[in-house]
Motif scaffolding. Structure first.
Motif, PDB file in Angstrom:
ATOM      1  N   ALA A 173      34.688  46.801  45.029  1.00 10.19           N
ATOM      2  CA  ALA A 173      35.823  46.509  44.151  1.00 10.19           C
ATOM      3  C   ALA A 173      35.355  45.525  43.092  1.00 10.19           C
ATOM      4  N   ILE A 174      35.961  45.627  41.911  1.00  7.82           N
ATOM      5  CA  ILE A 174      35.630  44.742  40.796  1.00  7.82           C
ATOM      6  C   ILE A 174      36.923  44.089  40.337  1.00  7.82           C
ATOM      7  N   VAL A 175      36.998  42.777  40.444  1.00 15.08           N
ATOM      8  CA  VAL A 175      38.216  42.052  40.078  1.00 15.08           C
ATOM      9  C   VAL A 175      38.063  41.491  38.667  1.00 15.08           C
ATOM     10  N   MET A 176      38.962  41.906  37.781  1.00 12.27           N
ATOM     11  CA  MET A 176      39.040  41.394  36.420  1.00 12.27           C
ATOM     12  C   MET A 176      40.322  40.575  36.302  1.00 12.27           C
ATOM     13  N   GLN A 177      40.384  39.701  35.304  1.00 11.64           N
ATOM     14  CA  GLN A 177      41.535  38.803  35.215  1.00 11.64           C
ATOM     15  C   GLN A 177      42.655  39.314  34.307  1.00 11.64           C
ATOM     16  N   THR A 178      42.330  40.267  33.429  1.00 12.11           N
ATOM     17  CA  THR A 178      43.333  40.815  32.518  1.00 12.11           C
ATOM     18  C   THR A 178      43.157  42.321  32.413  1.00 12.11           C
ATOM     19  N   ARG A 179      44.216  42.994  31.967  1.00  6.82           N
ATOM     20  CA  ARG A 179      44.144  44.449  31.806  1.00  6.82           C
ATOM     21  C   ARG A 179      43.095  44.849  30.771  1.00  6.82           C
ATOM     22  N   LYS A 180      43.093  44.144  29.635  1.00  5.62           N
ATOM     23  CA  LYS A 180      42.199  44.524  28.549  1.00  5.62           C
ATOM     24  C   LYS A 180      40.733  44.303  28.897  1.00  5.62           C
ATOM     25  N   CYS A 218      39.211  45.097  31.410  1.00  2.00           N
ATOM     26  CA  CYS A 218      38.655  46.258  32.110  1.00  2.00           C
ATOM     27  C   CYS A 218      37.906  47.181  31.155  1.00  2.00           C
ATOM     28  N   GLU A 219      38.161  47.027  29.841  1.00  3.16           N
ATOM     29  CA  GLU A 219      37.455  47.832  28.854  1.00  3.16           C
ATOM     30  C   GLU A 219      35.963  47.516  28.833  1.00  3.16           C
ATOM     31  N   CYS A 220      35.581  46.374  29.377  1.00  4.37           N
ATOM     32  CA  CYS A 220      34.168  46.002  29.433  1.00  4.37           C
ATOM     33  C   CYS A 220      33.399  46.850  30.446  1.00  4.37           C
ATOM     34  N   LEU A 221      34.096  47.533  31.309  1.00  2.00           N
ATOM     35  CA  LEU A 221      33.460  48.280  32.381  1.00  2.00           C
ATOM     36  C   LEU A 221      33.230  49.734  31.990  1.00  2.00           C
ATOM     37  N   GLY A 222      32.195  50.324  32.559  1.00  2.00           N
ATOM     38  CA  GLY A 222      31.981  51.744  32.386  1.00  2.00           C
ATOM     39  C   GLY A 222      33.063  52.537  33.094  1.00  2.00           C
ATOM     40  N   ALA A 223      33.149  53.829  32.785  1.00  4.39           N
ATOM     41  CA  ALA A 223      34.234  54.649  33.321  1.00  4.39           C
ATOM     42  C   ALA A 223      34.251  54.670  34.847  1.00  4.39           C
TER      43      ALA A 223
END
Length: 272
Positions: free
Chosen positions: A55-62, A64-69
């Motif tokens: 699992a990869i925890v990000m702090q904001t919705r936007k 997540c755009e830093c991640l590959g598909a």
């Protein structure tokens, strides 16, 4: 049974260390991987290793755009918890606009000083206090003196806790060029301060509902920031309305709520 890793470099090392094992891994990014000042090698390695994370925890919705598909499919958005009780207010003769953070390029205090300089003469009852320490202190101090605002803008150093600077402030401004989340912004709002923020990546647009509980301005636009400050500092009714609405952040980001989201991930991975 499970490893939880925070921050880009540590995430890379953790994922490498767990290769060939059955250990489950959760990684979490806490800044803006695209803009943080780190060797690009770390970001490239992380992109190649994200497949290993359960699992990869990000702090904001936007963010997540830093991640590959493929990695984005494993992403969860969990903001930081906020819990704050402002310290008792002490008597003072002027109103105080606060900013806080490391004195670095990321936090954009150079832009904030220029924005405040544009409106300071219209609001003689307000001072700007920038809390924090960092390598940019000498340059910021020179900038303050060059603008002729040494009596209106201060750099008092670190506060003892968020409760201290929040309790001694009447409004808050965040001028960051980029963020991972924006803890100080959330702390100010949870304490009922009216706020203005650059709509930078990432965090402010997740925290602020523009015109409802705070004001957002285009990133790095000093003129727009000055205009928003001019509006906020000159309108007591607006400050009262925004500050009252901002308090809802405290319920959205209460620790029990955020801890519950982390517990849910552990349950999904069947480790509790």
């Amino acid at each position: 049974d499970l490893t939880i890793s925070f921050l880009t470099k540590i995430n890379v090392l953790t994922l490498l260390a767990c290769l060939g094992t059955k250990r489950r891994v959760i990684v979490s990014e806490r800044n803006n991987p695209r803009l943080q000042h780190a060797n690009p090698l770390w970001t490239q390695l992380l992109a190649r290793l994200h497949w290993r994370a359960d699992a990869i925890v990000m702090q904001t919705r936007k963010s997540c755009e830093c991640l590959g598909a493929k990695a984005r499919a494993r992403a969860r958005v969990i903001p930081n918890p906020i819990e704050i009780v402002p310290s008792a207010r002490t008597p003072r003769s002027s109103l105080r606009l606060a900013a806080t953070g490391r004195l670095t390029w990321q936090k954009g205090f150079d832009m904030l000083i220029d924005a405040f300089a544009k409106v300071a003469v219209r609001h003689p009852g307000w001072d700007l206090v920038i809390w924090g320490e960092g390598d940019a202190r000498p340059a910021l101090q020179r900038q303050i003196e060059e603008r002729g605002l040494a009596d209106r803008i201060s750099l008092p150093g670190n506060s003892r806790s968020p409760a201290d600077w929040v309790g001694q402030s009447d409004a808050f401004v965040m001028s960051s060029r980029y963020e991972g989340f924006g803890n100080a912004l959330a702390e100010a709002m949870a304490a009922g301060l009216p706020v203005v923020s650059f709509d930078c990546d990432y965090g402010p647009s997740d925290i602020i509902d523009h015109e409802q509980d705070g004001l957002l301005v285009p990133p790095n636009d000093v003129t727009a920031l000055a205009a928003a400050l001019n509006r906020l500092l000159g309108d007591a009714a607006l400050r009262a309305r925004l500050g009252q609405a901002a308090r809802t952040v405290a319920s959205r980001l209460r620790p029990a709520e955020i801890i519950g989201r982390w517990d849910q991930i552990l349950e999904e991975l069947a480790v509790v």
